[in-house]
Design an enzyme around this catalytic site. Structure first.
Site, PDB file in Angstrom:
ATOM      1  N   GLY A  46       0.846  -1.191   0.000  1.00  0.00           N
ATOM      2  CA  GLY A  46       0.000   0.000   0.000  1.00  0.00           C
ATOM      3  C   GLY A  46       0.874   1.230   0.000  1.00  0.00           C
ATOM      4  O   GLY A  46       2.060   1.166   0.350  1.00  0.00           O
ATOM      5  N   LEU A  92       6.348   2.027   5.164  1.00  0.00           N
ATOM      6  CA  LEU A  92       7.465   2.489   4.325  1.00  0.00           C
ATOM      7  C   LEU A  92       8.019   3.818   4.824  1.00  0.00           C
ATOM      8  O   LEU A  92       9.138   4.202   4.496  1.00  0.00           O
ATOM      9  CB  LEU A  92       6.995   2.606   2.873  1.00  0.00           C
ATOM     10  CG  LEU A  92       6.506   1.300   2.250  1.00  0.00           C
ATOM     11  CD1 LEU A  92       5.919   1.543   0.872  1.00  0.00           C
ATOM     12  CD2 LEU A  92       7.608   0.260   2.217  1.00  0.00           C
ATOM     13  N   HIS A 133      -4.783   1.401   7.346  1.00  0.00           N
ATOM     14  CA  HIS A 133      -3.441   1.966   7.483  1.00  0.00           C
ATOM     15  C   HIS A 133      -3.243   3.133   6.524  1.00  0.00           C
ATOM     16  O   HIS A 133      -2.744   4.198   6.909  1.00  0.00           O
ATOM     17  CB  HIS A 133      -2.400   0.858   7.218  1.00  0.00           C
ATOM     18  CG  HIS A 133      -0.983   1.301   7.317  1.00  0.00           C
ATOM     19  ND1 HIS A 133      -0.132   0.913   8.340  1.00  0.00           N
ATOM     20  CD2 HIS A 133      -0.234   2.097   6.510  1.00  0.00           C
ATOM     21  CE1 HIS A 133       1.054   1.467   8.151  1.00  0.00           C
ATOM     22  NE2 HIS A 133       1.026   2.184   7.047  1.00  0.00           N
ATOM     23  N   HIS A 137      -2.935   7.490   6.938  1.00  0.00           N
ATOM     24  CA  HIS A 137      -1.923   8.415   6.385  1.00  0.00           C
ATOM     25  C   HIS A 137      -2.570   9.681   5.849  1.00  0.00           C
ATOM     26  O   HIS A 137      -2.037  10.785   6.008  1.00  0.00           O
ATOM     27  CB  HIS A 137      -1.130   7.733   5.251  1.00  0.00           C
ATOM     28  CG  HIS A 137       0.018   6.883   5.703  1.00  0.00           C
ATOM     29  ND1 HIS A 137       1.062   7.356   6.450  1.00  0.00           N
ATOM     30  CD2 HIS A 137       0.288   5.576   5.483  1.00  0.00           C
ATOM     31  CE1 HIS A 137       1.924   6.374   6.680  1.00  0.00           C
ATOM     32  NE2 HIS A 137       1.481   5.274   6.110  1.00  0.00           N
TER      33      HIS A 137
HETATM   34  O1  K2U Z   1       1.685   2.714   4.166  1.00  0.00           O
HETATM   35  C1  K2U Z   1       2.664   2.022   3.968  1.00  0.00           C
HETATM   36  O2  K2U Z   1       3.783   2.307   4.397  1.00  0.00           O
HETATM   37  C2  K2U Z   1       2.491   0.732   3.253  1.00  0.00           C
HETATM   38  C3  K2U Z   1       2.514  -0.417   4.186  1.00  0.00           C
HETATM   39  C4  K2U Z   1       1.099  -0.926   4.231  1.00  0.00           C
HETATM   40  C5  K2U Z   1       0.775  -1.919   5.281  1.00  0.00           C
HETATM   41  C6  K2U Z   1       1.326  -1.865   6.531  1.00  0.00           C
HETATM   42  C7  K2U Z   1       0.960  -2.809   7.480  1.00  0.00           C
HETATM   43  C8  K2U Z   1       0.045  -3.792   7.186  1.00  0.00           C
HETATM   44  C9  K2U Z   1      -0.511  -3.825   5.951  1.00  0.00           C
HETATM   45  C10 K2U Z   1      -0.146  -2.884   4.995  1.00  0.00           C
HETATM   46  C11 K2U Z   1       3.655  -1.256   3.616  1.00  0.00           C
HETATM   47  O3  K2U Z   1       3.226  -2.056   2.624  1.00  0.00           O
HETATM   48  S1  K2U Z   1       4.619  -1.995   4.827  1.00  0.00           S
HETATM   49  C12 K2U Z   1       5.380  -3.281   4.094  1.00  0.00           C
HETATM   50  C13 K2U Z   1       4.549  -4.511   4.129  1.00  0.00           C
HETATM   51  C14 K2U Z   1       4.735  -5.415   3.124  1.00  0.00           C
HETATM   52  C15 K2U Z   1       4.023  -6.585   3.137  1.00  0.00           C
HETATM   53  C16 K2U Z   1       3.112  -6.872   4.146  1.00  0.00           C
HETATM   54  C17 K2U Z   1       2.916  -5.971   5.153  1.00  0.00           C
HETATM   55  C18 K2U Z   1       3.653  -4.772   5.155  1.00  0.00           C
HETATM   56 ZN    ZN Z   2       2.444   3.427   6.168  1.00  0.00          ZN
END
Ligand code: K2U
Ligand code: ZN
Length: 164
Positions: A46, A92, A133, A137
């Protein structure tokens, strides 16, 4: 296609509240393409426009194994939420920090697609976590904000140490 720079804490721009999208034009479509490219490259499942310092209500998501189910939500709003689930989250914009966060287990989101058409999504499990999530943001909230003061301080201290 352009890879966009992802802001990381303690950058205060991550606390900005995003404004609604009003113009569904070619520029928006190009931005969405760049958001997806940036998310897949990170890699992530995401990404919210806030994280690339664009303060418009746009998120991109793809929780599929094969990275072939892209979902773009514009001006999204959760209209129904049910139950609770606890999931280990990362971000991220908060590199190498992970923590358990409690969120609704199933949700209904109303939004617009990249052409401005109204869409309604029912989500549960990881998709529901990811949507909540990302919509956080857009409100200037990162997942650490859901932690206790002590846990949040420990996480921010760890993040600062990694920056040294
Ligand atoms: O917003 C972001 O930074 C994207 C996150 C979204 C996310 C965080 C926690 C749980 C679900 C989604 C990133 O994708 S964090 C990296 C990641 C990759 C695979 C699975 C979970 C988190
Ligand atoms: Zn995030």
């Amino acid at each position: 296609m352009t890879l966009l720079n992802i802001l990381t804490l303690p950058d205060k721009r991550l606390k900005t509240v995003a404004k609604p999208v009003e113009k569904f034009d070619a520029e928006l479509k190009k931005f969405i393409k760049d958001m997806f490219a940036t998310m897949y490259d990170a890699p992530g499942i995401g990404l919210a426009a806030t994280q690339v310092d664009v303060h418009k209500q746009v998120v991109v998501i793809d929780v599929s194994e094969d990275k072939d189910q892209p979902l773009c939500l514009i001006n999204p709003k959760i209209v129904e939420k049910e139950g609770q689930q606890i999931h280990e989250e990362g971000c991220l914009s908060v590199p190498n920090i992970y923590a358990k966060v409690k969120r609704a287990s199933s949700i209904v989101v109303e939004a617009q697609d990249e052409s401005g058409n109204a869409i309604s999504i029912e989500a549960d499990e990881l998709l529901a976590v990811c949507i909540q999530h990302e919509l956080d943001h857009l409100k200037g909230i990162v997942f650490l904000d859901h932690l206790s003061t002590i846990k949040r301080k420990m996480a921010l201290k760890k993040l600062a140490k990694e920056d040294d």
